[in-house]
Enzyme design. Structure first.
Site, PDB file in Angstrom:
ATOM      1  N   GLY A  17      -4.175  32.040 -45.992  1.00 45.33           N
ATOM      2  CA  GLY A  17      -5.199  32.139 -46.938  1.00 45.33           C
ATOM      3  C   GLY A  17      -6.393  31.482 -46.590  1.00 45.33           C
ATOM      4  CB  SER A  50     -10.797  36.027 -45.513  1.00 46.15           C
ATOM      5  OG  SER A  50     -10.633  36.104 -44.087  1.00 46.15           O
ATOM      6  CB  SER A  79      -1.984  40.194 -43.972  1.00 49.72           C
ATOM      7  OG  SER A  79      -3.267  40.758 -43.612  1.00 49.72           O
ATOM      8  CD  GLU A 119      -5.797  35.558 -37.011  1.00 46.47           C
ATOM      9  OE1 GLU A 119      -6.945  34.810 -36.913  1.00 46.47           O
ATOM     10  OE2 GLU A 119      -5.608  36.628 -37.662  1.00 46.47           O
ATOM     11  CD  GLU A 157     -19.927  43.741 -34.962  1.00 45.05           C
ATOM     12  OE1 GLU A 157     -18.764  43.107 -35.259  1.00 45.05           O
ATOM     13  OE2 GLU A 157     -20.033  44.977 -34.906  1.00 45.05           O
TER      14      GLU A 157
HETATM   15  C1  LIG Z   1      -6.149  44.107 -41.476  1.00 49.74           C
HETATM   16  C2  LIG Z   1      -6.724  42.919 -41.759  1.00 49.74           C
HETATM   17  C3  LIG Z   1      -6.043  42.053 -42.205  1.00 49.74           C
HETATM   18  C4  LIG Z   1      -6.478  40.746 -42.489  1.00 49.74           C
HETATM   19  N1  LIG Z   1      -5.732  39.557 -42.769  1.00 49.74           N
HETATM   20  C5  LIG Z   1      -6.167  38.427 -43.371  1.00 49.74           C
HETATM   21  C6  LIG Z   1      -5.274  37.293 -43.593  1.00 49.74           C
HETATM   22  O1  LIG Z   1      -4.042  37.609 -43.593  1.00 49.74           O
HETATM   23  N2  LIG Z   1      -5.713  36.318 -44.161  1.00 49.74           N
HETATM   24  C7  LIG Z   1      -7.271  35.931 -44.150  1.00 49.74           C
HETATM   25  O2  LIG Z   1      -7.560  34.831 -44.314  1.00 49.74           O
HETATM   26  N3  LIG Z   1      -8.220  37.021 -43.705  1.00 49.74           N
HETATM   27  C8  LIG Z   1      -7.594  38.331 -43.366  1.00 49.74           C
HETATM   28  N4  LIG Z   1      -8.461  39.233 -43.015  1.00 49.74           N
HETATM   29  C9  LIG Z   1      -9.939  39.059 -43.016  1.00 49.74           C
HETATM   30  C10 LIG Z   1     -10.663  38.841 -41.590  1.00 49.74           C
HETATM   31  O3  LIG Z   1     -10.084  37.567 -40.956  1.00 49.74           O
HETATM   32  C11 LIG Z   1     -12.133  39.124 -41.862  1.00 49.74           C
HETATM   33  O4  LIG Z   1     -12.560  40.307 -42.446  1.00 49.74           O
HETATM   34  C12 LIG Z   1     -12.814  38.862 -40.641  1.00 49.74           C
HETATM   35  O5  LIG Z   1     -12.942  37.549 -40.305  1.00 49.74           O
HETATM   36  C13 LIG Z   1     -14.420  38.977 -40.859  1.00 49.74           C
HETATM   37  O6  LIG Z   1     -14.930  38.596 -42.351  1.00 49.74           O
HETATM   38  P1  LIG Z   1     -15.534  39.315 -43.334  1.00 49.74           P
HETATM   39  O7  LIG Z   1     -14.689  40.401 -43.607  1.00 49.74           O
HETATM   40  O8  LIG Z   1     -15.924  38.375 -44.260  1.00 49.74           O
HETATM   41  O9  LIG Z   1     -16.999  39.878 -42.700  1.00 49.74           O
HETATM   42  P2  LIG Z   1     -18.261  38.802 -42.248  1.00 49.74           P
HETATM   43  O10 LIG Z   1     -18.041  37.690 -41.764  1.00 49.74           O
HETATM   44  O11 LIG Z   1     -18.971  38.710 -43.636  1.00 49.74           O
HETATM   45  O12 LIG Z   1     -18.923  39.714 -41.483  1.00 49.74           O
HETATM   46  C14 LIG Z   1     -19.785  40.829 -41.877  1.00 49.74           C
HETATM   47  C15 LIG Z   1     -20.543  41.759 -40.502  1.00 49.74           C
HETATM   48  O13 LIG Z   1     -21.456  40.837 -40.094  1.00 49.74           O
HETATM   49  C16 LIG Z   1     -20.890  40.633 -38.670  1.00 49.74           C
HETATM   50  N5  LIG Z   1     -21.159  39.101 -38.471  1.00 49.74           N
HETATM   51  C17 LIG Z   1     -20.655  38.071 -38.876  1.00 49.74           C
HETATM   52  N6  LIG Z   1     -21.155  36.877 -38.271  1.00 49.74           N
HETATM   53  C18 LIG Z   1     -22.060  37.294 -37.186  1.00 49.74           C
HETATM   54  C19 LIG Z   1     -22.275  36.548 -36.180  1.00 49.74           C
HETATM   55  N7  LIG Z   1     -22.415  35.313 -36.119  1.00 49.74           N
HETATM   56  N8  LIG Z   1     -23.035  37.417 -35.141  1.00 49.74           N
HETATM   57  C20 LIG Z   1     -22.775  38.905 -35.215  1.00 49.74           C
HETATM   58  N9  LIG Z   1     -22.347  39.597 -36.242  1.00 49.74           N
HETATM   59  C21 LIG Z   1     -21.714  38.839 -37.350  1.00 49.74           C
HETATM   60  C22 LIG Z   1     -19.384  41.005 -38.460  1.00 49.74           C
HETATM   61  O14 LIG Z   1     -19.249  41.280 -37.225  1.00 49.74           O
HETATM   62  C23 LIG Z   1     -19.339  42.013 -39.475  1.00 49.74           C
HETATM   63  O15 LIG Z   1     -19.599  43.295 -38.938  1.00 49.74           O
HETATM   64  C24 LIG Z   1      -7.921  40.527 -42.586  1.00 49.74           C
HETATM   65  C25 LIG Z   1      -8.670  41.537 -42.189  1.00 49.74           C
HETATM   66  C26 LIG Z   1      -8.387  42.830 -41.703  1.00 49.74           C
HETATM   67  C27 LIG Z   1      -9.037  43.801 -41.361  1.00 49.74           C
END
Ligand SMILES: Cc1cc2nc3c(=O)[nH]c(=O)nc-3n(C[C@H](O)[C@H](O)[C@H](O)COP(=O)(O)OP(=O)(O)OC[C@H]3O[C@@H](n4cnc5c(N)ncnc54)[C@H](O)[C@@H]3O)c2cc1C
Length: 395
Positions: free
Chosen positions: A131, A133, A165, A248, A379
């Site tokens: 837990g 995100s 997940s 991870e 990114e």
């Molecule tokens: C299949 C899958 C399984 C997952 N499982 C888990 C889980 O078990 N537990 C959990 O906690 N999370 C999980 N996640 C979440 C995952 O860790 C996040 O989706 C990921 O870290 C990106 O965060 P966000 O989705 O909030 O996107 P954001 O951080 O909001 O990013 C949005 C966009 O902005 C870009 N961006 C953000 N910051 C920057 C920067 N500094 N420079 C350039 N570009 C930037 C990103 O690349 C992206 O394109 C999972 C995700 C997926 C796809």
């Protein structure tokens, strides 16, 4: 760099190979497992396989012997992944417990916590989820808002996690919460080991673009978590989080199935026609396949470079980010190329008489995007490579 495996490593490979020959069910069909089984059936199959691997001491081989692992070296872990991939065997089921929660508990946990949690992670009796995100905190985890307030011998947790997940299957969650909202955002965070049956926790599965529902929203409304379940010092959860992400990323890099995807693509191409001839005779297609093949080799050598560095006692370098970035992006490009070749046939699923390979390529292409996001987006990996490898100024 030495590309030869030592005799004891080859012996390890043989032992595993013989065990797999004797124990992988004779009627095991990797295509059926991956593409035809319903989610429930696939889960139960994977759990049964996990228990079998555990009986053979093949679960958590990288864990130290004192916690039930084999103390496998990095090279042995690499061989383990290669051999499972060779026969397309499923991975053990408790992925997040083995890769993240378990090693983090070994590092930060009290003796009681290690005794309580580790054996059941290994056996698969207790599945774990992570837990981290939240709707407003993904790449920037330091901004997380789920809060835990002390009350007697408990923390009262309120807030929401997302993309969690396995939360719909897990008995426990390694949960990151804010315990001090006043200080700088990297401080005032803590890590709790949370029983998912605690009253006040609601799990809502999210259906992905592939149609599967593997991750979830998790809501906390006055969930009471015993203080004994605090992992690491209170308000210093950022350090626990850094350890968790390190485990991870080191795992994801070793395990990206680009070679398997390339082999499947090579098998597909002769059966696709372009202007009445097999696509494998088309120069542009051949060029593309050669390029994919070169990139697969480069990725493999990068993994070996990563391992060599670690074996020499040098801490993990940015190769992890290079591997994760190049592997996940290549996987996506290869799957997208296959759907281009298949054209209108690509989206047809197993129930159509015109389906090609049960529609696996469209599903692979849709699913491959996830690996470019999970565990740090492309990114973010590019930022790491730009700043720490190329020495570019911070953006
Ligand atoms: C299949 C899958 C399984 C997952 N499982 C888990 C889980 O078990 N537990 C959990 O906690 N999370 C999980 N996640 C979440 C995952 O860790 C996040 O989706 C990921 O870290 C990106 O965060 P966000 O989705 O909030 O996107 P954001 O951080 O909001 O990013 C949005 C966009 O902005 C870009 N961006 C953000 N910051 C920057 C920067 N500094 N420079 C350039 N570009 C930037 C990103 O690349 C992206 O394109 C999972 C995700 C997926 C796809």
């Amino acid at each position: 760099m030495d590309f030869q495996f030592a005799p004891q490593e080859e012996a390890f490979r043989q032992e595993l190979r013989s065990w797999l020959e004797a124990n992988l069910p004779a009627d095991y069909d990797p295509d059926k497992f991956a593409w035809e089984m319903e989610a429930e059936e696939r889960f139960h199959f994977q759990m049964a396989w996990h228990r079998k691997l555990h009986e053979g001491r093949w679960v958590g081989i990288h864990w130290p012997r004192e916690y039930g692992g084999r103390g496998a070296t990095l090279i042995e872990q690499f061989i383990f992944h290669e051999e499972l991939e060779r026969v397309h065997a499923p991975r053990p089921a408790n992925v997040l417990g083995l890769l993240m929660a378990g090693p983090v508990i070994m590092h930060w946990g009290t003796d009681e916590q290690k005794k309580r949690y580790l054996p059941k992670i290994l056996s698969g009796e207790e599945l774990w989820c992570e837990g981290l995100s939240e709707p407003g905190s993904g790449s920037d985890l330091a901004s997380l808002q789920t809060r835990a307030v002390e009350e007697g011998d408990s923390f009262i947790v309120d807030g929401q996690k997302v993309w969690t997940s396995w939360a719909h299957r897990a008995q426990f969650c390694q949960l990151f919460v804010r315990t001090d909202a006043d200080g700088p955002k990297h401080k005032g965070m803590s890590c709790l080991l949370v029983d998912m049956k605690t009253p006040g926790i609601t799990v809502r599965p999210l259906v992905q673009i592939t149609g599967d529902a593997e991750f979830n929203e998790v809501f906390f409304a006055e969930a009471r978590i015993p203080k004994a379940n605090l992992l690491g010092p209170k308000d210093q959860g950022w350090q626990v989080l850094v350890t968790t992400l390190m485990f991870e990323r080191s795992g994801i890099g070793l395990d990206l199935p680009v070679d398997a995807t390339l082999q499947q693509l090579l098998a597909l191409v002769p059966h696709v026609e372009i202007n009445g001839k097999p696509a494998s005779a088309d120069l542009a297609v051949r060029q593309k396949l050669a390029q994919f093949s070169i990139e697969c080799k480069a990725i493999r050598y990068n993994v070996l470079r990563h391992l060599t560095r670690r074996l020499k006692g040098i801490p993990p370098g940015p190769e992890g980010s290079v591997g994760k970035l190049s592997g996940s992006e290549l996987g996506l490009r290869m799957a997208a190329f296959a759907t281009e070749l298949l054209g209108v046939y690509a989206p047809l699923t197993a129930d159509s008489p015109f389906t090609v390979e049960q529609g696996r390529w469209a599903r692979t292409a849709l699913g491959a995007r996830a690996l470019t996001i999970a565990g740090g987006t492309s990114e973010v990996q590019r930022n790491i490579v730009g700043e720490r490898v190329l020495g570019l100024p911070k953006g």
